[in-house]
Design a protein around this motif. Structure first.
Motif, PDB file in Angstrom:
ATOM      1  N   GLN A   1       0.850  -1.179   0.000  1.00  0.00           N
ATOM      2  CA  GLN A   1       0.000   0.000   0.000  1.00  0.00           C
ATOM      3  C   GLN A   1       0.896   1.243   0.000  1.00  0.00           C
ATOM      4  O   GLN A   1       1.817   1.344   0.812  1.00  0.00           O
ATOM      5  CB  GLN A   1      -0.897   0.015   1.236  1.00  0.00           C
ATOM      6  N   PRO A   2       0.657   2.203  -0.905  1.00  0.00           N
ATOM      7  CA  PRO A   2       1.518   3.394  -0.936  1.00  0.00           C
ATOM      8  C   PRO A   2       1.403   4.180   0.366  1.00  0.00           C
ATOM      9  O   PRO A   2       0.295   4.450   0.840  1.00  0.00           O
ATOM     10  CB  PRO A   2       0.966   4.199  -2.123  1.00  0.00           C
ATOM     11  N   TYR A   3       2.526   4.488   0.946  1.00  0.00           N
ATOM     12  CA  TYR A   3       2.472   5.207   2.207  1.00  0.00           C
ATOM     13  C   TYR A   3       2.306   6.700   1.952  1.00  0.00           C
ATOM     14  O   TYR A   3       2.642   7.231   0.898  1.00  0.00           O
ATOM     15  CB  TYR A   3       3.685   4.910   3.090  1.00  0.00           C
ATOM     16  N   ASN A   4       1.785   7.377   2.947  1.00  0.00           N
ATOM     17  CA  ASN A   4       1.364   8.770   2.835  1.00  0.00           C
ATOM     18  C   ASN A   4       2.525   9.699   3.155  1.00  0.00           C
ATOM     19  O   ASN A   4       3.051   9.682   4.270  1.00  0.00           O
ATOM     20  CB  ASN A   4       0.184   9.013   3.794  1.00  0.00           C
ATOM     21  N   LEU A   5       2.915  10.515   2.177  1.00  0.00           N
ATOM     22  CA  LEU A   5       3.981  11.495   2.411  1.00  0.00           C
ATOM     23  C   LEU A   5       3.515  12.644   3.300  1.00  0.00           C
ATOM     24  O   LEU A   5       4.347  13.348   3.885  1.00  0.00           O
ATOM     25  CB  LEU A   5       4.493  12.047   1.084  1.00  0.00           C
ATOM     26  N   PHE A   6       2.194  12.848   3.399  1.00  0.00           N
ATOM     27  CA  PHE A   6       1.634  13.911   4.249  1.00  0.00           C
ATOM     28  C   PHE A   6       1.053  13.325   5.536  1.00  0.00           C
ATOM     29  O   PHE A   6       0.072  13.844   6.068  1.00  0.00           O
ATOM     30  CB  PHE A   6       0.546  14.665   3.487  1.00  0.00           C
ATOM     31  N   HIS A   7       1.649  12.255   6.044  1.00  0.00           N
ATOM     32  CA  HIS A   7       1.137  11.632   7.265  1.00  0.00           C
ATOM     33  C   HIS A   7       1.213  12.580   8.455  1.00  0.00           C
ATOM     34  O   HIS A   7       0.365  12.503   9.366  1.00  0.00           O
ATOM     35  CB  HIS A   7       1.914  10.349   7.569  1.00  0.00           C
ATOM     36  N   HIS A   8       2.185  13.478   8.466  1.00  0.00           N
ATOM     37  CA  HIS A   8       2.313  14.410   9.590  1.00  0.00           C
ATOM     38  C   HIS A   8       1.143  15.394   9.641  1.00  0.00           C
ATOM     39  O   HIS A   8       0.799  15.896  10.721  1.00  0.00           O
ATOM     40  CB  HIS A   8       3.638  15.170   9.484  1.00  0.00           C
ATOM     41  N   LEU A   9       0.531  15.682   8.477  1.00  0.00           N
ATOM     42  CA  LEU A   9      -0.641  16.562   8.478  1.00  0.00           C
ATOM     43  C   LEU A   9      -1.834  15.879   9.129  1.00  0.00           C
ATOM     44  O   LEU A   9      -2.671  16.540   9.759  1.00  0.00           O
ATOM     45  CB  LEU A   9      -0.993  16.981   7.046  1.00  0.00           C
ATOM     46  N   ALA A  10      -1.937  14.560   8.961  1.00  0.00           N
ATOM     47  CA  ALA A  10      -3.031  13.816   9.581  1.00  0.00           C
ATOM     48  C   ALA A  10      -2.792  13.582  11.065  1.00  0.00           C
ATOM     49  O   ALA A  10      -3.755  13.466  11.835  1.00  0.00           O
ATOM     50  CB  ALA A  10      -3.230  12.479   8.862  1.00  0.00           C
ATOM     51  N   GLU A  11      -1.542  13.535  11.481  1.00  0.00           N
ATOM     52  CA  GLU A  11      -1.221  13.245  12.878  1.00  0.00           C
ATOM     53  C   GLU A  11      -1.135  14.493  13.735  1.00  0.00           C
ATOM     54  O   GLU A  11      -1.358  14.428  14.944  1.00  0.00           O
ATOM     55  CB  GLU A  11       0.113  12.482  12.944  1.00  0.00           C
ATOM     56  N   GLU A  12      -0.819  15.634  13.133  1.00  0.00           N
ATOM     57  CA  GLU A  12      -0.625  16.871  13.885  1.00  0.00           C
ATOM     58  C   GLU A  12      -1.549  17.955  13.328  1.00  0.00           C
ATOM     59  O   GLU A  12      -1.307  18.472  12.235  1.00  0.00           O
ATOM     60  CB  GLU A  12       0.832  17.330  13.813  1.00  0.00           C
ATOM     61  N   PRO A  13      -2.615  18.314  14.038  1.00  0.00           N
ATOM     62  CA  PRO A  13      -3.534  19.360  13.557  1.00  0.00           C
ATOM     63  C   PRO A  13      -2.842  20.700  13.329  1.00  0.00           C
ATOM     64  O   PRO A  13      -3.199  21.432  12.396  1.00  0.00           O
ATOM     65  CB  PRO A  13      -4.583  19.463  14.676  1.00  0.00           C
ATOM     66  N   SER A  14      -1.874  21.033  14.173  1.00  0.00           N
ATOM     67  CA  SER A  14      -1.166  22.306  13.990  1.00  0.00           C
ATOM     68  C   SER A  14      -0.380  22.319  12.679  1.00  0.00           C
ATOM     69  O   SER A  14      -0.306  23.350  11.994  1.00  0.00           O
ATOM     70  CB  SER A  14      -0.217  22.552  15.166  1.00  0.00           C
ATOM     71  N   ALA A  15       0.195  21.178  12.303  1.00  0.00           N
ATOM     72  CA  ALA A  15       0.924  21.107  11.031  1.00  0.00           C
ATOM     73  C   ALA A  15      -0.035  21.245   9.851  1.00  0.00           C
ATOM     74  O   ALA A  15       0.309  21.875   8.833  1.00  0.00           O
ATOM     75  CB  ALA A  15       1.681  19.777  10.942  1.00  0.00           C
ATOM     76  N   HIS A  16      -1.244  20.694   9.984  1.00  0.00           N
ATOM     77  CA  HIS A  16      -2.234  20.835   8.912  1.00  0.00           C
ATOM     78  C   HIS A  16      -2.668  22.285   8.758  1.00  0.00           C
ATOM     79  O   HIS A  16      -2.798  22.801   7.634  1.00  0.00           O
ATOM     80  CB  HIS A  16      -3.432  19.944   9.202  1.00  0.00           C
ATOM     81  N   THR A  17      -2.893  22.966   9.870  1.00  0.00           N
ATOM     82  CA  THR A  17      -3.274  24.388   9.817  1.00  0.00           C
ATOM     83  C   THR A  17      -2.168  25.224   9.191  1.00  0.00           C
ATOM     84  O   THR A  17      -2.435  26.112   8.355  1.00  0.00           O
ATOM     85  CB  THR A  17      -3.586  24.895  11.230  1.00  0.00           C
ATOM     86  N   GLN A  18      -0.931  24.944   9.566  1.00  0.00           N
ATOM     87  CA  GLN A  18       0.192  25.669   8.974  1.00  0.00           C
ATOM     88  C   GLN A  18       0.288  25.407   7.476  1.00  0.00           C
ATOM     89  O   GLN A  18       0.552  26.326   6.692  1.00  0.00           O
ATOM     90  CB  GLN A  18       1.494  25.251   9.660  1.00  0.00           C
ATOM     91  N   ALA A  19       0.048  24.167   7.060  1.00  0.00           N
ATOM     92  CA  ALA A  19       0.128  23.843   5.634  1.00  0.00           C
ATOM     93  C   ALA A  19      -0.951  24.580   4.843  1.00  0.00           C
ATOM     94  O   ALA A  19      -0.695  25.066   3.731  1.00  0.00           O
ATOM     95  CB  ALA A  19      -0.004  22.337   5.436  1.00  0.00           C
ATOM     96  N   ILE A  20      -2.163  24.689   5.392  1.00  0.00           N
ATOM     97  CA  ILE A  20      -3.231  25.418   4.700  1.00  0.00           C
ATOM     98  C   ILE A  20      -2.874  26.885   4.562  1.00  0.00           C
ATOM     99  O   ILE A  20      -3.047  27.491   3.487  1.00  0.00           O
ATOM    100  CB  ILE A  20      -4.566  25.234   5.452  1.00  0.00           C
ATOM    101  N   ASN A  21      -2.379  27.484   5.640  1.00  0.00           N
ATOM    102  CA  ASN A  21      -2.000  28.903   5.583  1.00  0.00           C
ATOM    103  C   ASN A  21      -0.860  29.137   4.597  1.00  0.00           C
ATOM    104  O   ASN A  21      -0.870  30.122   3.841  1.00  0.00           O
ATOM    105  CB  ASN A  21      -1.606  29.390   6.977  1.00  0.00           C
TER     106      ASN A  21
END
Length: 538
Positions: free
Chosen positions: A501-521
């Protein structure tokens, strides 16, 4: 009247039944319309400059022609005066003839008076036909105007190839591309590595150190692009084979089996008691006493580059530095180039220069997995990697994918420029260069290579930007090689990599809400920069 009624019906339909605009393509359409407006503005400015230049040329031309015009006027006045004198002399001779002709014309008019009544009706019919022709001309003009408006709409929404090509040309002019000759650097590095490989074979042929195969160019430079204009690093990967009396066994490190597959290379001694190897005066490490081995034979690989029976990356890197330094004086490049070793714990990095140009080279090394294009490599993928950990690398497979695309792509393909544009745009953001490279590889595997030309440049850049937005929102970006069933046939994968199964390069966005918010901004800021560059406002 009919035209007015038709116009009223169209206006009423637009008011009561407005066309819907979807959110999915509204942003893209708005950007294309802004690009179209920007192009019209540039054309208007260019026309104004041309008109101003023509006016200036006319003024200069009038200054030159004014004396000549005055002379011509004087000559014309003299000619007219002479002609007037001749007419005065001849007027008396022709007065009698003119009077006789006038009397005859009056008599003819009286005789033909009755015929004019019938001709008036015919003239009325002709005038009515002319009026119909005027109406047809007006209708044709309306049709032409409608067609012209349709052409503009098609151009805005991507249907006009000329418009798309003009937009691509303007983008090429406004985007600052790095000026560098990557091909020359790759060729020079390849020649240097071939010379090193020749001496590696001679020096290591009868030793118990790993055998070194021909270097493989990997990384962005050998793929045809570079995220930086300066400090281009030419990476090469050198496969290693076990020496005589040794074998390599790859063991997956299950303790660190998260989003990076790390392996350990276990070194095992093999029996060399066979007659063909005894003829080489080699002692078997398994069946000869240790004292005899220490006295008559060099130590095995377990005692030189290993830690607890596992091949050590850092010890191997130091060994590479020793080889590069020792062999350099024997190379023909040493006569005109200067070698400078650069510090690195898991690779061999050095710089060669001759006063006019320089190349920075990084030698990576590892072990091939079977007969595939997947290796375990010395290049780390995490900040703290153990010295006996060899991460699985897909650099060779990715390089072969770009080579495959280059063979099929037309000579004016811009897929590498699209990748280079976005990787340079990402500098300073948390998005990695490898993530953007993965997005472009996914698009190259779907969009035909014939649709990456200049006329497609705007659409491809919009596709890349949209793909990044979708991946950030979904918190997922699949790896391109692992689990991909649509790779070219010449790219060989181990069965476990192909079925995984292809692993997720953006796994940190799913594990860390603050990293996801920073990525959107960061994406919103990146989108503003992208729009300014596209519109030529940077």
């Amino acid at each position: 009247m009919k035209g007015a009624v038709l116009l009223f019906v169209l206006l009423e339909s637009l008011i009561h039944y407005p066309q819907r605009v979807g959110d999915a393509w509204d942003e893209e359409t708005r950007l294309r319309m802004e690009v179209r407006a920007k192009q019209l503005e540039w054309e208007r400015i260019q026309l104004e400059q041309e008109v101003e230049q023509l006016s200036l040329q006319q003024v200069q031309l009038m200054g030159v022609l004014q004396p000549l015009a005055l002379a011509v006027l004087v000559v014309l006045v003299l000619l007219l005066w002479l002609m007037g004198c001749k007419r005065s002399l001849r007027r008396a001779e022709y007065e009698g003839e003119y009077n006789a002709a006038n009397e005859e014309e009056i008599r003819n008019e009286d005789a033909n008076g009755e015929g004019d009544v019938g001709n008036e009706e015919e003239g009325d019919a002709n005038r009515e036909e002319d009026n119909n022709d005027d109406g047809n001309v007006q209708e044709d003009g309306n049709v032409a105007a409608y067609a012209e408006n349709n052409d503009v709409a098609l151009a805005v929404y991507g249907g006009d190839n000329n418009f798309d090509d003009n937009v691509g040309r303007i983008l090429m002019e406004h985007i600052q591309w790095p000026v560098q000759d990557l091909q020359r650097g790759c060729d020079w590095t390849t020649n240097l590595m071939d010379d090193y490989a020749f001496y590696f074979g001679h020096v290591l042929s009868n030793s118990f150190y790993p055998g070194l195969q021909r270097a493989i160019g990997v990384g962005s430079a050998f793929e045809g692009w570079s995220p930086r204009e300066q400090d281009v690093v030419y990476q090469v990967f050198i496969p290693m084979t076990p020496p005589r009396g040794h074998s390599f066994h790859l063991e997956l490190d299950s303790a660190e089996q998260r989003h990076v597959r790390n392996f350990r290379v276990r070194v095992q001694l093999e029996c060399t008691c066979r007659e063909e190897q005894q003829a080489e005066n080699m002692l078997c490490f398994l069946h000869h006493p240790e004292e005899e081995l220490r006295s008559n034979q060099d130590p095995s690989l377990l005692h030189t580059l290993c830690t607890d029976s596992y091949l050590d990356v850092q010890k191997t890197a130091r060994w590479f530095y020793q080889l590069v330094r020792a062999i350099w004086p024997a190379l023909p490049q040493s006569h005109n180039w200067h070698l400078k070793l650069l510090p690195s714990r898991r690779s061999c990095q050095f710089q060669v220069s001759n006063g006019r140009e320089s190349f920075r080279i990084e030698m990576l090394f590892g072990v091939r997995r079977g007969d595939s294009d997947i290796f375990v490599s010395s290049q780390p993928r995490e900040a703290h990697t153990q010295s006996t950990a060899w991460p699985e690398t897909y650099a060779v497979a990715e390089m072969k994918f770009f080579k495959h695309i280059a063979k099929q792509a037309p000579h004016d393909s811009l897929h590498l420029k699209c990748l280079q544009f976005f990787t340079r745009l990402l500098l300073g953001f948390s998005f990695s260069t490898y993530s953007m490279k993965t997005i472009v590889m996914h698009l190259l595997n779907v969009v035909p290579v014939s649709q990456w030309r200049r006329r497609d440049l705007l659409q491809r850049l919009l596709n890349i930007s949209k793909s990044l937005r979708v991946c950030v929102q979904a918190k997922r970006l699949d790896h391109f090689i692992v689990g991909n069933q649509r790779l070219p046939q010449d790219i060989r994968l181990p069965p476990d990599v192909q079925r995984a199964q292809p692993y997720n390069l953006f796994h940190h966005l799913a594990e860390e809400p603050s990293a996801h918010t920073q990525a959107i901004n960061e994406y919103l800021v990146l989108q503003k920069w992208f729009k300014r560059i596209i519109l030529g406002e940077q």
